[in-house]
Design an enzyme around this catalytic site. Structure first.
Site, PDB file in Angstrom:
ATOM      1  N   ASP A  98       0.981  -1.056  -0.151  1.00  0.00           N
ATOM      2  CA  ASP A  98      -0.530   0.158   0.521  1.00  0.00           C
ATOM      3  C   ASP A  98       0.605   0.985  -0.224  1.00  0.00           C
ATOM      4  O   ASP A  98       1.713   0.947   0.842  1.00  0.00           O
ATOM      5  CB  ASP A  98      -1.239  -0.054   1.313  1.00  0.00           C
ATOM      6  CG  ASP A  98      -2.082   0.607   1.252  1.00  0.00           C
ATOM      7  OD1 ASP A  98      -2.309   1.827   0.724  1.00  0.00           O
ATOM      8  OD2 ASP A  98      -3.106   0.223   2.134  1.00  0.00           O
ATOM      9  N   ASP A 194      -3.086   4.716  -2.626  1.00  0.00           N
ATOM     10  CA  ASP A 194      -3.888   5.022  -2.184  1.00  0.00           C
ATOM     11  C   ASP A 194      -4.300   6.445  -2.670  1.00  0.00           C
ATOM     12  O   ASP A 194      -3.121   7.650  -2.591  1.00  0.00           O
ATOM     13  CB  ASP A 194      -2.833   5.611  -0.249  1.00  0.00           C
ATOM     14  CG  ASP A 194      -4.478   5.993   0.811  1.00  0.00           C
ATOM     15  OD1 ASP A 194      -4.641   5.886   1.131  1.00  0.00           O
ATOM     16  OD2 ASP A 194      -3.873   7.533   0.877  1.00  0.00           O
ATOM     17  N   GLU A 236      -6.787   4.007  -5.814  1.00  0.00           N
ATOM     18  CA  GLU A 236      -7.746   3.926  -4.525  1.00  0.00           C
ATOM     19  C   GLU A 236      -8.372   5.630  -5.289  1.00  0.00           C
ATOM     20  O   GLU A 236      -7.663   6.713  -4.594  1.00  0.00           O
ATOM     21  CB  GLU A 236      -7.529   4.259  -3.426  1.00  0.00           C
ATOM     22  CG  GLU A 236      -8.850   4.600  -2.661  1.00  0.00           C
ATOM     23  CD  GLU A 236      -8.890   5.355  -1.425  1.00  0.00           C
ATOM     24  OE1 GLU A 236      -9.405   5.073  -0.684  1.00  0.00           O
ATOM     25  OE2 GLU A 236      -7.757   5.556  -1.320  1.00  0.00           O
ATOM     26  N   HIS A 310     -10.524  -1.844   5.125  1.00  0.00           N
ATOM     27  CA  HIS A 310     -10.041  -0.842   6.100  1.00  0.00           C
ATOM     28  C   HIS A 310     -11.127   0.053   5.891  1.00  0.00           C
ATOM     29  O   HIS A 310     -11.001   0.476   7.886  1.00  0.00           O
ATOM     30  CB  HIS A 310      -9.002  -0.754   6.313  1.00  0.00           C
ATOM     31  CG  HIS A 310      -8.966   0.741   5.073  1.00  0.00           C
ATOM     32  ND1 HIS A 310      -8.433  -0.359   4.130  1.00  0.00           N
ATOM     33  CD2 HIS A 310      -7.811   1.393   6.094  1.00  0.00           C
ATOM     34  CE1 HIS A 310      -7.559   1.497   3.657  1.00  0.00           C
ATOM     35  NE2 HIS A 310      -7.092   2.087   4.241  1.00  0.00           N
ATOM     36  N   ASP A 311     -11.662   0.710   5.445  1.00  0.00           N
ATOM     37  CA  ASP A 311     -12.602   2.096   5.133  1.00  0.00           C
ATOM     38  C   ASP A 311     -14.547   1.855   5.658  1.00  0.00           C
ATOM     39  O   ASP A 311     -14.550   2.846   5.522  1.00  0.00           O
ATOM     40  CB  ASP A 311     -12.120   3.315   3.979  1.00  0.00           C
ATOM     41  CG  ASP A 311     -10.445   3.743   4.214  1.00  0.00           C
ATOM     42  OD1 ASP A 311     -10.178   3.751   4.987  1.00  0.00           O
ATOM     43  OD2 ASP A 311     -10.048   3.819   2.917  1.00  0.00           O
TER      44      ASP A 311
HETATM   45  C1  GLC Z   1      -7.480   6.086   1.775  1.00  0.00           C
HETATM   46  C2  GLC Z   1      -7.128   5.243   3.405  1.00  0.00           C
HETATM   47  C3  GLC Z   1      -7.709   5.620   3.810  1.00  0.00           C
HETATM   48  C4  GLC Z   1      -6.735   6.929   5.249  1.00  0.00           C
HETATM   49  C5  GLC Z   1      -7.014   7.486   3.412  1.00  0.00           C
HETATM   50  C6  GLC Z   1      -5.742   8.798   3.995  1.00  0.00           C
HETATM   51  O1  GLC Z   1      -8.828   6.610   1.711  1.00  0.00           O
HETATM   52  O2  GLC Z   1      -7.582   4.423   2.487  1.00  0.00           O
HETATM   53  O3  GLC Z   1      -7.845   4.169   4.748  1.00  0.00           O
HETATM   54  O4  GLC Z   1      -6.948   7.782   5.504  1.00  0.00           O
HETATM   55  O5  GLC Z   1      -6.444   7.348   2.543  1.00  0.00           O
HETATM   56  O6  GLC Z   1      -4.885   8.470   3.376  1.00  0.00           O
END
Ligand code: GLC
Ligand code: CA
Length: 531
Positions: A98, A194, A236, A310-311
């Site tokens: 990640d 990310d 993402e 995880h979100d």
């Molecule tokens: C992404 C991650 C999340 C994090 C955010 C900032 O959305 O999945 O967990 O808080 O980025 O890095």
């Protein structure tokens, strides 16, 4: 369409903090992952997406990195990491790192230097302004924080301990590329990038997502880093539409393998509102959304397939039933997703049907996003009860409670005090799942196997089937002579599907031990080869 290993792969996400602790500090670690590789091999997955294990002050649980080339002490050492890559590979499992490169931690040496003086060589690695504009952080509040030493404000689209990197600075970019190559040289399986849709931002014009520089930057990144390796890359991208996803994932554009899009995930929030504003799910709308993505990326791009990460809250609690039909609805959700085109992702614990962890008060909440939302909305006059209800439905901690390995102390996660409490392990744990032939675990195992066996699941054409019943979702996949029918009842009510219209050759998987007829039981799901 080119054959690639990641097109027939199934990827398993590990949130290391909550996976397996080995030294009793209550925090999962890399030796813990090593000790569970045989379990993952048995499940059949081909790659692990490892949430961040780099050195981090953990303001946002590792999504704030202070050293990209070091492993956080709580997780282990670089030697542990190298061993994990090697041991996983011996079991046919690749490790996907990640990578958080939209921002760093404020403790990163670059930022430490940048904030001291405008003449620092690192000052321009970040985004500064004399005056803040209206940009808001994704976690609420202004996205700008003042630093008196330099008499300027820096940008942070997340917490103020996560300053945004300045992707317009070629020196900064090269430093990131060097770091990425450092990891690629170790033989990793790729990167999960990310909030990558934010790197092309133009803060002057209040543009954050999908900025004008985004795709040029990704093409440069491809050329300078992962384009030279046989790896998978997944970005993402919260705001992506199918058109945007094509830009990222069309092979000839040489950007990413695929993106995580969230259109299907946001369907139970009220239009235009933040994710905390809840509404009921409409299964037909869900099916239309999936179908749209299947069709629009078919042959020109690639889908990622997921319910959880995880979100996000646990899918069984969210759209299935976490009581009476926990296993049955979990199987239905898995069957619906795993026959689609794309690369499926399984989030740790999903394969044993882990469920949400409701809290009674904000003191029990660890997640920074939930805490910030709560503080902001309490000021605006929302009631505690409704905010706790939102957090219990949508909060990120739901997925972050420790993995439930057995029904001993702390579910076998730790000998010490777990960093977040462990859920109810009486019924839901790995040991029990492995012991029961009809558990959700074996449905996932079978779905992974089928994807390896049947090219139609990987490469076949998608076709939606219109049904009379609002809760029945059905589709076909076809490749040459091979045809698969998938039918699910997305509700706890009985319903019907006219199976007589199809000539069933062989049932591939189903979640009830019964003959397939026109009548569907609550959450019934099956897939069959048809003539
Ligand atoms: C992404 C991650 C999340 C994090 C955010 C900032 O959305 O999945 O967990 O808080 O980025 O890095
Ligand atoms: Ca530990």
């Amino acid at each position: 369409m080119k054959n690639k290993w990641w097109k027939s792969a199934v990827i398993y996400q590990i949130y290391p903090r909550s996976f397996q602790d080995t030294n009793g500090d209550g925090i999962g670690d890399i030796p813990g992952i090593l000790s569970r590789l045989d379990y993952l091999e048995n499940l059949g997955i081909n790659a692990i997406w490892l949430s961040p294990v780099y050195e981090s002050p953990n303001d946002d649980n590792g999504y704030d990195i202070s050293d990209y080339r070091k492993i956080g002490a709580e997780y282990g050492t670089m030697a542990d990491m190298d061993l994990l890559i090697k041991e996983a590979r011996q079991r046919g499992i690749r490790v996907i790192m990640d990578l958080v490169i939209n921002h760093t931690s404020d403790r990163h040496p670059w930022f430490q230097s940048a904030k001291k003086s405008v003449t620092s060589p690192y000052h321009d690695y970040y985004v500064w302004r004399k005056e803040p504009n209206g940009l808001e952080s994704n976690f609420g509040g202004s996205a700008w924080t003042y630093v008196p030493e330099v008499n300027q404000y820096y940008l942070h689209l997340h917490s103020k301990k996560q300053p945004d990197l300045n992707w317009q600075n070629p020196k900064m970019r090269q430093a990131i590329y060097d770091m990425m190559n450092f990891w690629l040289e170790k033989g990793i399986g790729g990167f999960r990038l990310d909030v990558i849709d934010l790197i092309g931002k133009q803060p002057e014009q209040s543009i954050t997502k999908n900025g004008p520089l985004l795709h040029d930057l990704l093409q440069e990144m491809y050329q300078k880093t992962f384009g030279h390796y046989d790896v998978v890359t997944v970005g993402e991208t919260w705001g992506a539409t199918p058109k945007i996803a094509q830009l990222y994932s069309k092979e000839e554009r040489k950007e990413l393998s695929m993106v995580f899009q969230f259109e299907h995930i946001n369907l139970d929030k009220q239009n235009g509102k933040r994710k905390w504003d809840l509404k009921d799910l409409d299964p037909q709308e869900l099916h239309r959304t999936f179908s749209k993505w299947q069709i629009e990326l078919g042959g020109c791009g690639w889908n990622s397939l997921f319910w959880n990460n995880h979100d996000l809250p646990r899918i069984i609690s969210r759209w299935g039933d976490d009581q009476e039909y926990r296993t049955i609805s979990g199987k239905m959700l898995a069957i619906y997703l795993h026959f689609m085109q794309g690369t499926p992702y399984i989030y740790q614990g999903e394969e044993i049907g882990m469920i949400n962890y409701p809290v009674k008060s904000i003191d029990e909440v660890d997640d920074i996003e939930s805490q910030r939302m709560y503080a902001e909305r309490i000021k605006k006059g929302y009631s505690k009860e409704e905010l706790i209800q939102s957090i219990n439905s949508k909060g990120r901690d739901n997925a972050r409670h420790p993995m439930q390995w057995n029904n001993h102390k702390n579910g076998g996660f730790t000998e010490g005090t777990p960093w977040l409490p462990v859920g109810n392990t009486e019924e839901i744990n790995v040991e029990a799942a492995l012991a029961a032939q009809d558990s959700l675990f074996y449905t996932y195992q079978k779905l992974i196997e089928l994807r390896k066996e049947l090219p139609v699941i990987v490469y076949g054409k998608y076709q939606v089937i219109e049904t009379e019943e609002p809760n029945v979702l059905a589709y076909l996949r076809s490749l040459k002579k091979q045809k698969i029918l998938v039918v699910v009842n997305f509700s706890d009510q009985k319903t019907t599907f006219p199976i007589g219209k199809y000539r069933v050759k062989q049932v591939l998987i189903q979640n009830y031990k019964k003959k397939i007829t026109n009548n569907l039981l609550p959450y019934e799901a099956f897939s069959a080869l048809i003539y």
